[in-house]
Design a protein around this motif. Structure first.
Motif, short mmCIF file in Angstrom:
data_model
loop_
_atom_site.label_atom_id
_atom_site.label_comp_id
_atom_site.label_asym_id
_atom_site.label_seq_id
_atom_site.Cartn_x
_atom_site.Cartn_y
_atom_site.Cartn_z
N UNK A 276 -2.39 4.60 -3.49
CA UNK A 276 -3.16 5.82 -3.59
C UNK A 276 -4.57 5.53 -4.09
N UNK A 277 -5.43 6.50 -3.90
CA UNK A 277 -6.81 6.41 -4.41
C UNK A 277 -6.89 7.18 -5.71
N UNK B 260 -4.69 -2.24 -9.96
CA UNK B 260 -5.85 -1.46 -9.51
C UNK B 260 -6.31 -1.86 -8.11
N UNK B 261 -7.06 -1.00 -7.49
CA UNK B 261 -7.61 -1.29 -6.16
C UNK B 261 -8.56 -2.48 -6.23
N UNK C 251 -7.61 -1.71 -0.63
CA UNK C 251 -8.54 -0.72 -1.16
C UNK C 251 -7.87 0.38 -1.97
N UNK C 252 -6.57 0.31 -2.17
CA UNK C 252 -5.86 1.36 -2.88
C UNK C 252 -5.23 0.83 -4.17
N UNK D 142 -2.92 -1.18 7.45
CA UNK D 142 -2.56 0.23 7.47
C UNK D 142 -2.93 0.90 6.14
N UNK D 143 -2.68 0.20 5.04
CA UNK D 143 -3.03 0.75 3.72
C UNK D 143 -4.53 0.97 3.62
N UNK D 144 -5.30 0.00 4.06
CA UNK D 144 -6.76 0.08 3.95
C UNK D 144 -7.34 1.19 4.83
N UNK D 145 -6.62 1.55 5.89
CA UNK D 145 -7.12 2.59 6.79
C UNK D 145 -6.48 3.95 6.53
N UNK D 146 -5.67 4.03 5.48
CA UNK D 146 -5.07 5.31 5.11
C UNK D 146 -6.13 6.22 4.50
#
Length: 268
Positions: free
Chosen positions: A91-92, A70-71, A38-39, A11-15
């Motif tokens: 977050x990004x 970090x991501x 990824x975030x 879910x995080x990676x597809x946010x």
């Protein structure tokens, strides 16, 4: 890693990039195997303490502190406290032109100003979308960007335990952690594990571990965990982590953290 954990990481990676996702843990045990996403992940230890394993190094995050992950940085999370409560933000973050270290793992102390802002952002639900709440999103993103410059970087316990390449040391280091109250010494360890004192000392030295410093770090780290659990006096904690007197405990605690145990707890 269980299915629930895998699903949440997915879910995080597809946010969406312009969404800040927020997760609050209750009073629960923390044990999340190695993973990456990824975030950027910002963890606030509301109650209890946290261990963050990155590669061969274990980092210790005291209560009321922030872990900045970090991501794309592989890590695993665990805690030795009875119960731990965390607030986690995903977050990004694009790189800053001013050289702010957004891509480095860091541990920060959260003073009352930082803590209140984190709680305010966390109170806005499970996610903050730029499209739905542009002002709130801009505030939260700006606040997180400023964290590395307005927080106190905690250097003293940043890198606590390194996993040595020599597997012969692994059970010895585990034994040290489990027998801190007994104030283990090099001769007793050598005899217990079938080494001469000279060979065991060489084994530690070749792995870059200073024995006395390592043991004292373990003691102070465990003391901070016990502070978070509550229910014990400073004197009881001093004896439980292997110090012969509270004065010795205070002296070593100050050497490692730069402050007395009382001030450390008060600072939290």
């Amino acid at each position: 890693m269980n299915q629930e954990q895998k699903s949440y990481i997915s879910l995080i990676n597809h946010t969406r990039k312009e969404t800040i996702r927020i997760k609050k843990t209750g009073w629960e045990e923390i044990n999340l195997p190695g993973h990456t996403h990824e975030r950027c992940q910002i963890i606030y230890t509301l109650s209890g303490t946290l261990h963050v394993q990155i590669g061969a190094t274990n980092y210790f995050v005291p209560e009321k502190h922030i872990a900045w992950i970090p991501s794309y940085m592989g890590h695993e999370l665990s805690s030795n406290n009875r119960r731990t409560s965390l607030v986690i933000f995903y977050l990004s973050l694009d790189a800053c032109e001013d050289g702010t270290p957004l891509n480095e793992f860091s541990i920060y102390h959260a003073d009352s100003f930082i803590a209140e802002n984190l709680k305010f952002i966390a109170s806005k639900g499970r996610e903050i979308n730029r499209e739905d709440a542009p002002d709130l999103y801009a505030f939260a993103l700006g606040f997180f960007r400023l964290l590395p410059t307005i927080c106190q970087n905690m250097e003293f316990l940043l890198k606590t335990l390194a996993i040595p390449n020599d597997a012969r040391l692994h059970p010895i280091l585990a034994y040290l952690q489990e027998h801190l109250q007994e104030n283990p010494k090099m001769p007793q360890l050598a005899e217990h594990f079938g080494f001469s004192v000279r060979n065991l000392s060489r084994l530690f030295n070749e792995s870059g571990i200073r024995f006395s410093y390592y043991v004292n770090n373990l003691r102070i780290m465990r003391a901070i965990e016990l502070f978070a659990d509550g229910g014990k006096t400073m004197q009881q904690i001093a004896y439980e982590v292997g110090f012969s007197t509270p004065n010795n405990f205070n002296r070593v605690f100050r050497q490692i953290t730069g402050m007395s145990p009382h001030n450390f707890v008060k600072n939290d």
